[in-house]
Design a protein around this motif. Structure first.
Motif, PDB file in Angstrom:
ATOM      1  N   HIS A  15       0.835  -1.198   0.000  1.00 48.46           N
ATOM      2  CA  HIS A  15       0.000   0.000   0.000  1.00 48.46           C
ATOM      3  C   HIS A  15       0.872   1.251   0.000  1.00 48.46           C
ATOM      4  O   HIS A  15       1.906   1.304   0.652  1.00 48.46           O
ATOM      5  N   GLU A  17       0.584   5.860  -0.850  1.00 51.51           N
ATOM      6  CA  GLU A  17      -0.289   7.009  -1.078  1.00 51.51           C
ATOM      7  C   GLU A  17       0.485   8.079  -1.825  1.00 51.51           C
ATOM      8  O   GLU A  17       1.618   8.397  -1.468  1.00 51.51           O
ATOM      9  N   THR A  54      -7.936   4.273  -5.880  1.00 52.67           N
ATOM     10  CA  THR A  54      -7.227   3.097  -5.403  1.00 52.67           C
ATOM     11  C   THR A  54      -6.658   2.333  -6.588  1.00 52.67           C
ATOM     12  O   THR A  54      -7.384   2.007  -7.524  1.00 52.67           O
TER      13      THR A  54
END
Length: 107
Positions: A15, A17, A54
């Motif tokens: 993950h 960002e 996403t």
């Protein structure tokens, strides 16, 4: 990397960002040493957390090794022909990309 912004590093789960600074169509590029870069296009319709997009570089968007062996290529063909579920199955184009990487490895 998102449309020239970045790079950022993912956590141990993959993950990450990236904050977009403008709206519009942007390319997200995933890179890992030993693998071929993969690109996904996202449309940023607004700025801020409410407009988060996403990305998932798994399944059809998964990274392809620079020099996979024949068994890896055959496993990918099986994931195209007999996907266990939509998240881990591959499309024909990704399976062909893996076969191409097997036939013409990058060093």
């Amino acid at each position: 990397m998102l449309g020239g912004i970045g790079p950022v590093v993912s956590d141990q789960y993959g993950h990450y960002e990236i904050m977009a600074t403008a709206t519009g169509s942007k390319n997200v590029v995933a890179h890992k040493d030993g693998f071929r870069d993969r690109t996904e296009t996202v449309n940023i319709s607004g700025l801020g957390t409410g407009y988060a997009a996403t990305c998932n570089f798994q399944g059809t968007k998964g990274l392809i090794p620079n020099a996979p062996d024949m068994w890896y290529a055959l496993d990918c063909v099986n994931l195209w022909l007999y996907p266990p579920n939509p998240d881990t199955g591959l499309d024909m184009w990704t399976a062909l990309d893996v076969i191409n990487a097997w036939l013409y490895p990058l060093q």
